[in-house]
Design a protein around this motif. Structure first.
Motif, PDB file in Angstrom:
ATOM      1  N   UNK A 129       0.449  -1.021  -0.299  1.00  0.00           N
ATOM      2  CA  UNK A 129      -0.089   0.074   0.210  1.00  0.00           C
ATOM      3  C   UNK A 129       0.553   1.473  -0.181  1.00  0.00           C
ATOM      4  N   UNK A 130       1.921   1.136  -0.392  1.00  0.00           N
ATOM      5  CA  UNK A 130       3.016   2.214  -0.443  1.00  0.00           C
ATOM      6  C   UNK A 130       2.991   2.432   0.645  1.00  0.00           C
ATOM      7  N   UNK A 131       3.087   1.874   2.047  1.00  0.00           N
ATOM      8  CA  UNK A 131       3.278   2.667   3.407  1.00  0.00           C
ATOM      9  C   UNK A 131       5.259   2.402   3.553  1.00  0.00           C
ATOM     10  N   UNK A 132       5.370   3.341   4.408  1.00  0.00           N
ATOM     11  CA  UNK A 132       7.515   2.695   5.046  1.00  0.00           C
ATOM     12  C   UNK A 132       6.949   1.736   5.714  1.00  0.00           C
ATOM     13  N   UNK A 133       7.949   1.071   5.564  1.00  0.00           N
ATOM     14  CA  UNK A 133       8.224  -0.085   7.008  1.00  0.00           C
ATOM     15  C   UNK A 133       9.402   0.193   7.393  1.00  0.00           C
ATOM     16  N   UNK A 134       9.666   0.195   8.796  1.00  0.00           N
ATOM     17  CA  UNK A 134      10.124   0.087   9.504  1.00  0.00           C
ATOM     18  C   UNK A 134      11.437  -0.099   9.217  1.00  0.00           C
ATOM     19  N   UNK A 135      12.366   0.714   8.359  1.00  0.00           N
ATOM     20  CA  UNK A 135      13.733  -0.089   8.022  1.00  0.00           C
ATOM     21  C   UNK A 135      14.524  -1.049   8.937  1.00  0.00           C
ATOM     22  N   UNK A 136      14.240  -0.924  10.373  1.00  0.00           N
ATOM     23  CA  UNK A 136      14.821  -1.414  11.571  1.00  0.00           C
ATOM     24  C   UNK A 136      14.565  -2.851  11.371  1.00  0.00           C
ATOM     25  N   UNK A 137      13.759  -2.946  11.144  1.00  0.00           N
ATOM     26  CA  UNK A 137      12.896  -4.639  10.489  1.00  0.00           C
ATOM     27  C   UNK A 137      13.085  -4.949   9.054  1.00  0.00           C
ATOM     28  N   UNK A 138      13.284  -4.319   7.929  1.00  0.00           N
ATOM     29  CA  UNK A 138      13.377  -4.528   6.665  1.00  0.00           C
ATOM     30  C   UNK A 138      14.066  -5.628   6.586  1.00  0.00           C
ATOM     31  N   UNK A 139      13.735  -6.825   5.641  1.00  0.00           N
ATOM     32  CA  UNK A 139      14.754  -7.404   5.187  1.00  0.00           C
ATOM     33  C   UNK A 139      14.814  -7.913   3.690  1.00  0.00           C
ATOM     34  N   UNK A 140      15.813  -8.437   3.428  1.00  0.00           N
ATOM     35  CA  UNK A 140      15.944  -8.890   1.945  1.00  0.00           C
ATOM     36  C   UNK A 140      14.378  -9.438   1.221  1.00  0.00           C
ATOM     37  N   UNK A 141      14.421  -9.061  -0.394  1.00  0.00           N
ATOM     38  CA  UNK A 141      13.951  -9.591  -0.872  1.00  0.00           C
ATOM     39  C   UNK A 141      14.070 -10.965  -1.851  1.00  0.00           C
ATOM     40  N   UNK A 142      13.505 -11.165  -1.837  1.00  0.00           N
ATOM     41  CA  UNK A 142      13.498 -12.990  -3.454  1.00  0.00           C
ATOM     42  C   UNK A 142      14.567 -12.377  -4.095  1.00  0.00           C
ATOM     43  N   UNK A 143      14.190 -11.044  -4.673  1.00  0.00           N
ATOM     44  CA  UNK A 143      15.757 -10.720  -5.579  1.00  0.00           C
ATOM     45  C   UNK A 143      16.689 -10.482  -4.882  1.00  0.00           C
ATOM     46  N   UNK A 144      16.763 -10.199  -3.615  1.00  0.00           N
ATOM     47  CA  UNK A 144      17.926  -9.224  -2.889  1.00  0.00           C
ATOM     48  C   UNK A 144      18.220 -10.805  -2.670  1.00  0.00           C
TER      49      UNK A 144
END
Length: 242
Positions: free
Chosen positions: A22-37
């Motif tokens: 929904x284009x809402x920011x995710x807290x960068x402290x908890x962001x994880x690698x995507x499949x592409x990453x």
């Protein structure tokens, strides 16, 4: 030994989505690698599988630790990953609190903080304090290494830019020109003698095995954040006017 050589393999973590569906920011402290990453780091791991690392460092953020774990999986050595808060990503303020008329300056041009007299990163952490904590950790690490070795550091876009600026002797200068794409590798060669860095140079910078010629990689990290911010603001303004 009074004199030793360090080869630093400096990696930026793989692709992460910092916004939800929904284009809402995710807290960068908890962001994880995507499949592409994950795929990006696996490709880099193949390139590094014949390199033996005496030390492996990461920040305390999940995406940095994940990146180090993938790279370690391809190693024959049983080196433990040591995670440090000192090299975590710079802390931004809340994007929604930045006015539309200030967004280009404070988001898109955030890495030109010296040129634009920006004391804080996106109304968050102080640039001077951030650079000091990152370089204090780095200089302490290299001066206590005490022997020839290869060191892997799994870190973040802006942290890597600070390290690279340090090699160039630009410690507190703007970092806009030191590009760091997702999953990139930099190689820094340092020589230490009697607790002093007597030589430092860059052997490789921003190498991305998944895209060798940087095809379609036009944006910097803050360009992506800015474009998402503008798209989000446009959606909100449309909602308010409907």
């Amino acid at each position: 030994m009074d004199k030793y050589r360090l080869r630093i393999y400096l990696v930026r973590h793989g692709h992460v989505s910092y916004f939800d569906a929904d284009k809402n920011p995710i807290n960068p402290k908890f962001a994880q690698l995507s499949e592409r990453g994950i795929e990006q780091i696996q490709q880099l791991a193949h390139q590094l599988q014949d390199v033996s690392f005496e030390k492996i460092y990461s920040s305390t953020m999940p995406r940095s630790i994940q990146t180090a774990e993938i790279l370690k999986r391809y190693q024959n050595e049983h080196t433990d990953i040591q995670s440090f808060d000192d090299i975590r990503e710079i802390r931004a303020g809340r994007l929604r609190e930045i006015s539309l008329d200030r967004a280009e300056l404070e988001i898109k041009k955030a890495y030109q903080f010296h040129k634009n007299n920006l004391e804080l990163f996106v109304q968050g952490e102080s640039w001077s304090l951030f650079i000091t904590r990152v370089l204090t950790w780095f200089e302490n690490m290299i001066l206590t290494a005490d022997k020839d070795q290869n060191i892997l550091i799994s870190s973040h876009d802006i942290v890597n830019r600070i390290f690279i600026n340090w090699v160039y002797g630009h410690d507190f200068k703007d970092v806009y020109s030191q590009e760091q794409d997702y999953g990139c590798l930099n190689i820094l060669d340092l020589t230490i003698e009697n607790q002093r860095v007597i030589s430092k140079r860059i052997k490789l910078q921003n190498f991305t095995p998944y895209n060798l010629i940087k095809n379609e990689l036009f944006n910097s990290a803050m360009d992506d954040v800015y474009e998402t911010y503008i798209a989000t603001q446009g959606f909100k303004l449309k909602e308010l006017s409907s």
